[in-house]
Design a protein around this motif. Sequence first.
Motif, PDB file in Angstrom:
ATOM      1  N   UNK A 237       0.740  -1.525  -0.075  1.00  0.00           N
ATOM      2  CA  UNK A 237       0.096  -0.549  -0.129  1.00  0.00           C
ATOM      3  C   UNK A 237       0.751   1.648   0.155  1.00  0.00           C
ATOM      4  N   UNK A 238       0.481   1.935  -0.413  1.00  0.00           N
ATOM      5  CA  UNK A 238       0.946   3.728  -0.657  1.00  0.00           C
ATOM      6  C   UNK A 238       1.329   4.139   0.693  1.00  0.00           C
ATOM      7  N   UNK A 239       0.885   3.919   2.053  1.00  0.00           N
ATOM      8  CA  UNK A 239       1.460   4.690   3.536  1.00  0.00           C
ATOM      9  C   UNK A 239       1.938   3.747   3.501  1.00  0.00           C
ATOM     10  N   UNK A 240       1.979   2.017   3.493  1.00  0.00           N
ATOM     11  CA  UNK A 240       3.382   1.417   3.444  1.00  0.00           C
ATOM     12  C   UNK A 240       5.223   1.997   2.940  1.00  0.00           C
ATOM     13  N   UNK A 241       4.473   1.944   1.777  1.00  0.00           N
ATOM     14  CA  UNK A 241       5.917   2.779   1.463  1.00  0.00           C
ATOM     15  C   UNK A 241       5.905   4.164   1.587  1.00  0.00           C
ATOM     16  N   UNK A 242       5.245   4.789   1.415  1.00  0.00           N
ATOM     17  CA  UNK A 242       5.838   6.180   2.522  1.00  0.00           C
ATOM     18  C   UNK A 242       6.048   5.720   3.480  1.00  0.00           C
ATOM     19  N   UNK A 243       6.230   5.014   4.506  1.00  0.00           N
ATOM     20  CA  UNK A 243       6.490   5.020   6.130  1.00  0.00           C
ATOM     21  C   UNK A 243       8.111   4.779   5.661  1.00  0.00           C
ATOM     22  N   UNK A 244       7.996   3.719   4.420  1.00  0.00           N
ATOM     23  CA  UNK A 244       9.408   3.301   3.912  1.00  0.00           C
ATOM     24  C   UNK A 244      10.467   3.824   4.225  1.00  0.00           C
ATOM     25  N   UNK A 245       9.725   5.282   2.923  1.00  0.00           N
ATOM     26  CA  UNK A 245      11.074   5.893   2.803  1.00  0.00           C
ATOM     27  C   UNK A 245      10.945   7.185   3.584  1.00  0.00           C
ATOM     28  N   UNK A 246      10.163   7.370   4.467  1.00  0.00           N
ATOM     29  CA  UNK A 246      10.652   8.198   5.357  1.00  0.00           C
ATOM     30  C   UNK A 246      11.318   7.805   7.045  1.00  0.00           C
ATOM     31  N   UNK A 247      11.635   6.910   6.843  1.00  0.00           N
ATOM     32  CA  UNK A 247      11.918   6.048   7.528  1.00  0.00           C
ATOM     33  C   UNK A 247      12.950   6.227   7.315  1.00  0.00           C
TER      34      UNK A 247
END
Length: 263
Positions: A237-247
């Motif tokens: 999901x997009x929110x999971x992808x964004x969480x990985x990239x933000x981290x």
Amino acid sequence: MKKLLLTATVFLLTLALLAGCSKRLPSQLADDEPSESTTEPATSPSTEMTPTEPEDDTQYEGDASSYYIDVVYAQQIERYYTAISQQWDENAYLDHELSPLVTRYYDGNPLDNVGFTFMDLDGDGIWELIIGAIQNAEQDPLVFEIWALKNDEPVMLVQSGSHNRYYLQYAEEDNLWSVAYEAENGAANRAVYYLQLQDGKFKVTQGVIFDALANEESPWFMTYDLDWDVSNDTPIQEDSANAVMEAGRNTYAATEYFPYCLY
């Protein structure tokens, strides 16, 4: 982003913070005392390590730091000094197989804005050469090139370009340095890969791909390879992808470079 200081190289010089620089011979760089640091990453190179001997078995009288500057990576360090001091344009950088992104750091004295340092990214006791941006590094700690030794010869591992950029990462909890690789093949296809140096090669520990050409409705994928083929990757999901990239972005780290104005 944190500014992390390397403690075991000759580049942490109080002199590097002074305004106004003049060119110095590489053998002079090791005469300065390193400054103290608030952080001592596990992969920082040790000044007590034994450097590789010259191929002609000539006795080198300098220490490990000056040996890596004067002998091991001398050509790789010098070529950027020439390009920056002469303010080559992008085409000249490309013709000489240098990163054209350096031309974006010509404000003021360009030699103040770019530097080099050494790190032992894989913990094998041999230093890698890192050439990177000093200007605006806390906001955008761009790495232009990383070199390593293979069979006693310098080999370029990565180089930033117009569609791909590399950044140092530091995981404080694990006391570990790594590299982030941001790449794009257009607005519909881009990726971020997180890399560790192992056995002389960067290997993907994790990556996120956006590929609207492969799946317009669900374009985000988790990957563990660099082949850009999402058919063998995991949809997320997009929110999971964004969480990985933000981290990942939270671990981008500026290190202390020796500026070319002091080279």
